[in-house]
Design a protein around this motif. Structure first.
Motif, PDB file in Angstrom:
ATOM      1  N   PHE A  59      23.477  27.155 -70.483  1.00  0.00           N
ATOM      2  CA  PHE A  59      24.196  28.248 -71.152  1.00  0.00           C
ATOM      3  C   PHE A  59      25.471  27.722 -71.818  1.00  0.00           C
ATOM      4  CE2 PHE A  59      22.138  32.231 -69.910  1.00  0.00           C
ATOM      5  CZ  PHE A  59      21.229  31.759 -68.987  1.00  0.00           C
ATOM      6  N   VAL A  60      26.197  26.884 -71.094  1.00  0.00           N
ATOM      7  CA  VAL A  60      27.461  26.398 -71.645  1.00  0.00           C
ATOM      8  C   VAL A  60      27.228  25.538 -72.879  1.00  0.00           C
ATOM      9  CG1 VAL A  60      29.456  24.957 -71.182  1.00  0.00           C
ATOM     10  CG2 VAL A  60      28.662  26.531 -69.453  1.00  0.00           C
ATOM     11  N   LEU A  61      26.254  24.630 -72.781  1.00  0.00           N
ATOM     12  CA  LEU A  61      25.993  23.787 -73.945  1.00  0.00           C
ATOM     13  C   LEU A  61      25.460  24.632 -75.099  1.00  0.00           C
ATOM     14  CD1 LEU A  61      24.473  20.443 -72.593  1.00  0.00           C
ATOM     15  CD2 LEU A  61      26.823  20.984 -73.124  1.00  0.00           C
ATOM     16  N   CYS A  62      24.601  25.595 -74.800  1.00  0.00           N
ATOM     17  CA  CYS A  62      24.085  26.466 -75.856  1.00  0.00           C
ATOM     18  C   CYS A  62      25.221  27.212 -76.541  1.00  0.00           C
ATOM     19  CB  CYS A  62      23.087  27.472 -75.299  1.00  0.00           C
ATOM     20  SG  CYS A  62      21.451  26.775 -75.067  1.00  0.00           S
ATOM     21  N   LYS A 113      15.675  36.589 -72.874  1.00  0.00           N
ATOM     22  CA  LYS A 113      15.266  37.984 -73.017  1.00  0.00           C
ATOM     23  C   LYS A 113      16.404  38.989 -72.924  1.00  0.00           C
ATOM     24  CE  LYS A 113      10.763  36.860 -72.430  1.00  0.00           C
ATOM     25  NZ  LYS A 113       9.887  36.819 -73.582  1.00  0.00           N
ATOM     26  N   THR A 114      17.610  38.548 -72.863  1.00  0.00           N
ATOM     27  CA  THR A 114      18.674  39.547 -72.763  1.00  0.00           C
ATOM     28  C   THR A 114      19.668  39.372 -73.909  1.00  0.00           C
ATOM     29  OG1 THR A 114      20.184  38.202 -71.461  1.00  0.00           O
ATOM     30  CG2 THR A 114      18.547  39.472 -70.243  1.00  0.00           C
ATOM     31  N   PRO A 115      20.388  40.427 -74.208  1.00  0.00           N
ATOM     32  CA  PRO A 115      21.420  40.321 -75.237  1.00  0.00           C
ATOM     33  C   PRO A 115      22.442  39.234 -74.889  1.00  0.00           C
ATOM     34  CG  PRO A 115      21.016  42.605 -74.702  1.00  0.00           C
ATOM     35  CD  PRO A 115      20.218  41.795 -73.731  1.00  0.00           C
ATOM     36  N   PHE A 116      22.717  39.061 -73.600  1.00  0.00           N
ATOM     37  CA  PHE A 116      23.679  38.031 -73.213  1.00  0.00           C
ATOM     38  C   PHE A 116      23.223  36.654 -73.703  1.00  0.00           C
ATOM     39  CE2 PHE A 116      24.897  34.886 -69.868  1.00  0.00           C
ATOM     40  CZ  PHE A 116      26.227  34.778 -70.235  1.00  0.00           C
ATOM     41  N   GLY A 117      21.951  36.356 -73.462  1.00  0.00           N
ATOM     42  CA  GLY A 117      21.428  35.064 -73.899  1.00  0.00           C
ATOM     43  C   GLY A 117      21.522  34.902 -75.408  1.00  0.00           C
ATOM     44  N   ARG A 118      21.190  35.964 -76.118  1.00  0.00           N
ATOM     45  CA  ARG A 118      21.294  35.914 -77.569  1.00  0.00           C
ATOM     46  C   ARG A 118      22.713  35.618 -78.019  1.00  0.00           C
ATOM     47  NH1 ARG A 118      17.122  38.367 -80.380  1.00  0.00           N
ATOM     48  NH2 ARG A 118      15.353  37.374 -79.424  1.00  0.00           N
ATOM     49  N   LYS A 119      23.640  36.249 -77.331  1.00  0.00           N
ATOM     50  CA  LYS A 119      25.037  36.059 -77.717  1.00  0.00           C
ATOM     51  C   LYS A 119      25.470  34.624 -77.459  1.00  0.00           C
ATOM     52  CE  LYS A 119      26.304  40.815 -76.780  1.00  0.00           C
ATOM     53  NZ  LYS A 119      26.958  41.679 -75.797  1.00  0.00           N
ATOM     54  N   ILE A 120      25.005  34.075 -76.352  1.00  0.00           N
ATOM     55  CA  ILE A 120      25.304  32.670 -76.052  1.00  0.00           C
ATOM     56  C   ILE A 120      24.789  31.785 -77.183  1.00  0.00           C
ATOM     57  CG2 ILE A 120      24.563  30.760 -74.581  1.00  0.00           C
ATOM     58  CD1 ILE A 120      26.389  32.219 -72.928  1.00  0.00           C
ATOM     59  N   LEU A 121      23.525  31.966 -77.527  1.00  0.00           N
ATOM     60  CA  LEU A 121      22.924  31.116 -78.552  1.00  0.00           C
ATOM     61  C   LEU A 121      23.611  31.306 -79.897  1.00  0.00           C
ATOM     62  CD1 LEU A 121      19.203  31.581 -77.507  1.00  0.00           C
ATOM     63  CD2 LEU A 121      20.473  29.445 -77.470  1.00  0.00           C
ATOM     64  N   ALA A 122      23.961  32.558 -80.200  1.00  0.00           N
ATOM     65  CA  ALA A 122      24.602  32.817 -81.489  1.00  0.00           C
ATOM     66  C   ALA A 122      25.986  32.181 -81.527  1.00  0.00           C
ATOM     67  CB  ALA A 122      24.699  34.317 -81.729  1.00  0.00           C
TER      68      ALA A 122
END
Ligand SMILES: Nc1ncnc2c1ncn2[C@@H]1O[C@H](COP(=O)(O)OP(=O)(O)OP(=O)(O)O)[C@@H](O)[C@H]1O
Ligand SMILES: Nc1ncnc2c1ncn2[C@@H]1O[C@H](COP(=O)(O)OP(=O)(O)OP(=O)(O)O)[C@@H](O)[C@H]1O
Ligand SMILES: [Mg+2]
Ligand SMILES: [Mg+2]
Lengths: 333, 525, 352, 333
Positions: A80-83, A203-212
């Protein structure tokens, strides 16, 4: 406003051998699979060459899984951090510190306070890392490098440099040493946390936000994402995962010690990068990171079974890591 | 008249990316001393063809001759060496380097043969840029420039190479009339000197003004090559997209200004620009903002969207004062901004079309705590169809799309939000003529539905076609407000017989004059 | 080799009484033979001297006990500790630590060299500037006692290795296959232990060393856990493992626990006496004994030698602390001899 | 390895309400000065609190310079690699290996062969690192992580884990231990190499290409820069600098040893990042990196003079690194 559907071909992948930016942007494409192929190849090589030395024995495979588990758990969070385009060098030191705080709390106040102490260690440290990075704007590399020293020193100071014995059976069983049937609890931890982390990233908005945030911070902010909050959360996550790792170390070694996890930051980041996550953010998978950790674990195990010298192990490990990636790549092309 | 010899001849060029055949056998030739337009709808393969010529991409098949010499190896360096210079649609600037360093990148003037001579580079940059009418210190890092200014630097970079073949892939998508005029006079001089120029633009009037010949790409082939003087706009458009579409039209709309405005901006200032800007927009109204390069239009939009800090003033939405300190807060107040720079602000290039489209409204696409993949995919497919984004699937990375299609993704991302107040900053940059008219219609439909819309565009024809009212900005201040009636009255003759195109062209001219006037009358600081 | 309990005890006593000689064949002088008179102590106190502690590493029970011993002796002599450094086992770091400490002009420097060759020049410079150096475990290479340093204090590492071997042999009844986990480095102290172990185990023809793999660090417990797991996998016939000090032994313990073997099937011995292995020993676990150092005593001897130096009193060049064989039986008695403190409660609890 | 293909300053840390629009730009602004202010402040604090403990004595200041020199030399080269958007984790291991190879060559063949052996070590290793990264396309993080293990193992194996004594007086004097007048030769090395490196980065086409490659790989390629060659050269440079560092270690410690330089990679990268170079490429200064190394050196020195426990030193060092950056920043605002 209908599009005519004739003309230009439809069945196509976007990536050819000549894609504009071979070295650069194609990377996230091939990286996704490399670690699986590399892992499979190295595994098969060892399975053949080490067949008479118990490499494939159930016990040895479980050993690999156990030895890899703690790194894998930190690697999930590090994904997550690197993403998100940041880095956390303090994970190893936090694990050491949490093993000390939970160990001390365990001997003085019992099981629940011990778990609380361990988790709070991670949450607190993570909140400091996150705030300094996200709100004050100091590069996470420096923040977490500073924290690495601080947490290590604090653990040393709290424990007076001695190991803290861990003798509560429940703690030991839950964190690291128990089995459920034939399955080590450590492996269950990986499976459960891995499933959660994978879902969270994919699958969650949190993950999307991390990647974005990692993929393009400016664009993410223009899309209404609070990129600072996202970074804060990511650093909170790694620190918390590291504190769980610290408790697992304590349970596994029956002692808390500030040196536990020393040097883990590099192994963890290596696992994540092997797993296809970009150091520059924006792309990565949790499963890849777990397999990356397993790959490192298999290499370590195989080289020991081979009976190599420490110096030869070091050399061979270096070669194999690079080779796994190179092989993985060439297989895909 | 002596037939000029061909500077470039490309024959049978084929190019595919994976299984996607982008070019299926293109023949393309440019004569020395001519300006040759390359046309085609978004994704037709123009940029691909030109990147092959520039040595950035290797063709799958085909041969290229430059000044009669066969090109055997493809690299940016060889192409440069054989006299080809190019302005890239996606720009080739390094943000962390200065303007002068970028202009002379990889061919820096030397001192003692070994060291780069930044001083000389600075001086020469200064000259080139003043020739282009650009007033920026060449020691400024490029990342501090506005999009339009970056485009000017890109132009300066290509021109300073003294190329004998100059390729311009959409050099003007963020430039206003004045800069375009300057560029054109320069191009005319160059072509008179014998330079072969390839010009790509989706602004039809530019093509007709500058180019002598045109080649039209469609479905991966060149479907027509002809001198432009034999063609009408409509002919070109038909070749490009297979049907005749109207150019910009000008239909008056009525706006109800009796109710309280949807958005009131009162004496708003930003860190640098805008300065003391006040205006209001009603529901159902389209407000255009015009101005020269660097006049602060984008900065005004950024302040309204909470990206730049508002140093003074007040913003009211539906009569309520709102605090906007971040895009999130702006969105919560019902404001959306389609940003100017698609590469930096609009898109995450490595991510898929789908994830880009859903980014601003992740909250709407969930079921429980999870993202709803079906809903997301359906929404993406809908937008792709609605905006006619040319892509093999919604899961390809946006960086593999053509420039115009990338811009459509930026539009789609925000249109799906259905905001009450929509700010569009150069929304149609790089979008082909067919889609552009549709987008103008779409914007007007949105206004008809009762939304308040602010549009910033450097293409005045488009601005006039869509706006009910136009603000003119100069040096960060709102210098003037004009209604459409005023502009058309200023045009002199009431519109009786003239068709809409002519009307727009006239009005455009008038607006141009007004912008210049405002600039000249601006108080000296 | 000695097989009955009595024979083993006799052999251990022999080791304790006759420590090996120093690295250059110096005659070993027992630390207990050092001493200062009351007048000498008073004289030292009046000097208001200062000391710097330049360690190769401070983060272990062993270092802690040793530093406690130093502090006790230095406090008693009224010598003030003005700097403590930790080189993290890195010679280059230690060189800069020595240089830095010199800025504070201490009278005495007590030091464990991280490495002999690399640090020698720096020590020589310190000595030349008038600082009296007391070494532990090893000296800077090519330095001479009396002139360049006061004295070398060392544990009888070879004896410790021998003791661990005897305890191993005893627990195995003189028969079995064993694996060794030495230190993958040429540190004098750890090399001596392996030599001692091998020397003593040779006397048992039925004990075979079937595996030997060094541990390199920095994560000594994790790495030795992997090594021990690997040994147990590749050599199912293994009956015993010896590891070079207590921290790697903790990894061996973790491997033993997950291997499915009980303490009856696997014997572990080691060197040094840390809390965790003491607990395991107390609980009748895998660890059957250890050849311990006496770090507290070593530290105390260093402090006293610092006093010798300040007085200009001639000091023996090599002062040794004999090995201390510790098993469950003498754990309570042995702990203070090693660490200078009463055994911690976790250990006494575990014995119950 | 670079994800960033456009100009977006995505990965940069942002701060203040103005940050978005200016993206990466503001970062390189403040970062450029932070290290100088931070350094000055920390220095002044120590000069005051430690005035009676010899901090300001000429000898101590020279000590700091000497202790920092080797890290500073590696940091100069690392500046190029980070500016090019890559990373080199193998510098410490290369230094250790080069100290062994040059030490062995010195004892067997003499001075010139020793220097040649040391340099060739760096060149060879660098060529391998560079080729794998630039031409095969394996992320430099993994390549150099593998190389770190390999070089360390090789050095261990070549030297049989023992130190290699270095007894040639010229070698010792030139590499690390000599003085010219009152000035340690080590300091001269830093000044000369620093001037060269600074000029190379700022004033030569090579430096420009490095910055362009890291600042926007695609744009650099569009501009006719052979970005792979540039990356290759950058990795060659760090490895060579690391081999010089290895010889300096050997000269300073009068012995070559494979462990020399262990963990230096982190100190070196920390110095460079402290000095204002972005981990994401495109911007950085050599002088900043040198001052970054000095800052770390001053902190280490001051904390020892303060007489702190090691655990307290660790904690304080962590805090001071972060504080230096935070102070440096706030002074500028
Ligand atoms: N690297 C790539 N990988 C896959 N497909 C690509 C790549 N580059 C371009 N394409 C595809 O090639 C087609 C032609 O793109 P190109 O950029 O040449 O169009 P264009 O004519 O310049 O359009 P526009 O007017 O929008 O700029 C598009 O469908 C695009 O998706
Ligand atoms: N990202 C940025 N960082 C710093 N300064 C900027 C940035 N963008 C614009 N500016 C500055 O603000 C001024 C106004 O730019 P703005 O983008 O608002 O102008 P504009 O009227 O929209 O012109 P353009 O057509 O060039 O976009 C420019 O002169 C530029 O120097
Ligand atoms: Mg294009
Ligand atoms: Mg603008």
């Amino acid at each position: 406003m209908l599009r005519r559907t004739d003309g230009s071909g439809t069945a196509a992948t976007q990536q050819g051998p000549l894609a504009i930016t071979r070295g650069g942007s194609i990377v996230s494409d091939w990286r996704q699979y490399v670690v699986y192929i590399g892992f499979a190849l190295i595994f098969v090589i060892f399975a053949i060459t080490l067949s008479d030395r118990g490499f494939l024995s159930a016990n040895n495979l479980l050993n690999i899984a156990r030895q890899t588990a703690i790194i894998a758990i930190m690697a999930m969070a590090m994904t997550f951090v690197l993403c998100a385009g940041e880095i956390d060098l303090s994970v190893g030191a936090i694990a050491g510190l949490a093993s000390v705080t939970s160990g001390l709390a365990l001997s003085r106040y019992g099981l629940a306070p011990a778990i609380a102490a361990g988790l709070c260690t991670g949450l607190l440290v993570g909140a400091v890392n996150g705030s300094l990075t996200a709100w004050i704007g100091i590069p996470s590399f420096l923040v977490t490098l500073g924290m690495m020293g601080f947490a290590r020193g604090l653990g040393m100071w709290m424990s007076g440099t001695s190991p803290v014995p861990v003798i509560d059976d429940t703690f030991i069983a839950v964190f690291g040493s128990g089995n459920i049937g034939p399955v080590p609890i450590l492996v269950l931890w990986v499976v459960i946390l891995g499933a959660l982390a994978h879902t969270a990233l994919r699958k969650t908005p949190f993950g999307r936000k991390i990647l974005a945030t990692g993929g393009g911070e400016t664009a993410a902010r223009y899309s209404g994402i609070k990129t600072r909050t996202v970074k804060f959360q990511a650093l909170l996550l790694t620190a918390t995962a590291a504190s769980v790792a610290g408790m697992l170390y304590a349970g596994r070694l029956h002692s808390g010690r500030f040196q536990l996890g020393e040097g883990d930051e590099l192994s963890v980041i290596a696992a994540v990068v092997l797993g296809g996550t970009s150091l520059f953010g924006g792309a990565g998978t949790v499963i890849g990171s777990i397999v990356g950790a397993l790959l490192i674990g298999v290499i370590n195990n195989g080289l020991i079974l081979l009976g190599l010298d420490f110096s030869q192990q070091l050399m061979a490990r270096g070669v194999l890591i690079v080779l796994a990636v190179a092989l993985g790549r060439s297989q895909r092309a | 008249m002596i037939e000029a010899s061909n500077a470039v001849e490309m024959t049978g060029i084929k190019k595919s990316f994976g299984g996607l055949h982008v070019l299926r056998g293109v023949d393309f030739a440019v004569k020395q001393g001519t300006v040759h337009a390359l046309m085609g709808e978004n994704g037709a393969g123009k940029s691909t063809l030109l990147k092959i010529l520039q040595g950035i991409l290797t063709p799958t098949e085909g041969s290229i001759t430059v000044f009669g010499r066969q090109m055997n190896s493809f690299s940016a360096a060889t192409s440069r060496a054989s006299g080809i210079g190019m302005i890239f649609q996606e720009l080739s600037l390094i943000p962390s380097l200065t303007v002068a360093q970028n202009i002379f990148l990889a061919r820096e003037p030397r001192k003692f043969g070994l060291l780069v001579d930044d001083r000389t580079a600075w001086d020469r940059s200064r000259v080139i840029m003043s020739e282009l009418g650009m007033d920026v210190d060449p020691a400024t890092p490029v990342q501090k420039l506005s999009t339009g200014q970056m485009q000017m630097v890109e132009i300066a970079k290509a021109i300073s190479q003294d190329a004998r073949i100059l390729i311009l892939d959409e050099p003007t998508s963020a430039l206003t009339g004045v800069e375009v005029e300057r560029l054109f006079s320069l191009l005319k001089r160059l072509s008179a000197d014998g330079v072969a120029i390839v010009y790509v633009s989706h602004r039809m009037d530019e093509i007709f003004e500058i180019a002598e010949e045109v080649t039209i790409l469609r479905d991966g082939r060149n479907v027509a090559t002809a001198p432009l003087r034999h063609l009408e706009i409509q002919d070109v458009v038909e070749h490009m997209i297979g049907k005749r579409v109207g150019s910009f039209s000008w239909r008056p709309r009525s706006v109800d200004r009796t109710r309280s405005p949807a958005l009131e901006v009162q004496s708003v200032s930003g860190p640098n620009k805008p300065i003391n800007a006040s205006f209001e927009v009603h529901s159902g109204e389209v407000l255009g903002i015009a101005g020269l390069l660097g006049s602060g239009r984008s900065e005004l939009a950024r302040v309204m969207f909470g990206i730049d800090a508002m140093t003074s003033g007040e913003i009211r939405v539906k009569g309520q004062a709102v605090r906007i300190r971040s895009p999130r807060e702006a969105m919560e107040a019902g404001i959306a901004l389609i940003p100017e720079s698609r590469a930096r602000e609009g898109l995450i290039a490595a991510h898929s079309i789908r994830t880009n489209l859903s980014l601003p409204r992740l909250g709407d696409l969930t079921r429980g705590p999870f993202l709803d993949g079906t809903k997301e995919a359906a929404s993406a497919t809908g937008l792709i169809q609605r905006l006619r984004i040319k892509a093999t699937s919604s899961s390809v990375p946006v960086r593999t799309l053509s420039g115009g299609n990338q811009q459509k993704v930026v539009l789609g991302k925000w249109l799906a939000m259905n905001p009450e107040i929509l700010i569009l900053d150069e929304p149609t940059a790089g979008i082909d003529i067919g889609s552009k008219t549709e987008i103008v219609d779409l914007i007007r439909e949105l206004a008809d539905e009762g939304r308040a819309i602010i549009i910033i565009s450097s293409e005045l024809a488009e601005l006039l076609a869509v706006s009910d009212r136009v603000l003119i900005m100069s040096d960060g201040s709102i210098a003037r407000e004009v209604s459409r009636e005023e502009i058309s009255v200023a045009a002199g003759e009431p519109n009786v017989s003239a068709d809409e195109g002519v009307q727009i062209a006239k009005a455009e001219h008038n607006l141009q004059v007004l912008i210049q006037e405002v600039r000249l009358n601006a108080p000296a600081y | 080799g000695p097989s009955t309990a009595a024979d083993v005890a006799a052999a251990l006593k022999e080791i304790e009484e006759h420590p090996a000689s120093g690295p250059h064949g110096e005659k070993p002088v027992l630390a207990s033979d050092l001493g200062l008179t009351t007048e000498e102590i008073a004289k030292i106190k009046s000097m208001n001297a200062t000391a710097a502690i330049v360690m190769h590493y401070t983060a272990s029970d062993w270092a802690k006990a040793q530093m406690a011993g130093q502090k006790a002796a230095l406090d008693m002599l009224g010598i003030k500790i003005i700097a403590v450094t930790d080189a993290g086992y890195k010679a280059e770091q230690q060189v800069s630590d020595i240089e830095t400490v010199m800025a504070r002009k201490p009278n005495v420097m007590i030091s464990v060299p991280a490495e002999q060759n690399g640090t020698a020049a720096a020590y020589k410079r310190a000595a030349a500037s008038g600082i009296k150096i007391v070494f532990l475990d090893q000296t800077g290479a090519g330095m001479s006692p009396g002139t360049e340093y006061v004295s070398l204090v060392s544990s009888d590492n070879r004896g410790m290795g021998k003791a661990a071997a005897l305890l191993m042999a005893q627990a195995l009844n003189g028969k079995g296959n064993i694996g060794l986990i030495p230190h993958a480095s040429d540190l004098f102290a750890t090399v001596e232990r392996v030599m001692g172990f091998k020397e003593a185990i040779k006397a048992y023809p039925d004990i075979k060393i079937v595996a030997e793999q060094g541990v390199g660090g920095p994560d000594f417990s994790g790495e030795s856990e992997r090594i021990a797991s690997g040994m147990l996998t590749a050599h199912p016939e293994l009956n015993g493992i010896w590891a070079v000090w207590d921290v790697p032994t903790e990894g061996v313990l973790a491997a033993a626990r997950t291997s499915g073997r009980g303490p009856k099937d696997l014997v572990i011995t080691t060197c040094d006496l840390g809390v965790n292995i003491a607990i395991d020993m107390a609980k009748n676990g895998y660890v059957k004994g250890t050849g311990s150092q006496r770090p507290y005593g070593a530290g105390y001897a260093e402090g006293i030698l610092a006093g010798y130096a300040l007085l200009g009193k001639s000091a023996p060049p090599y002062v040794v602390l004999p090995a201390l064989a510790v098993t469950k039986q003498n754990l309570i008695a042995g702990w203070p001899l090693s660490n200078g403190t009463p055994p911690p409660q976790v250990v006494t609890d575990a014995l119950k």
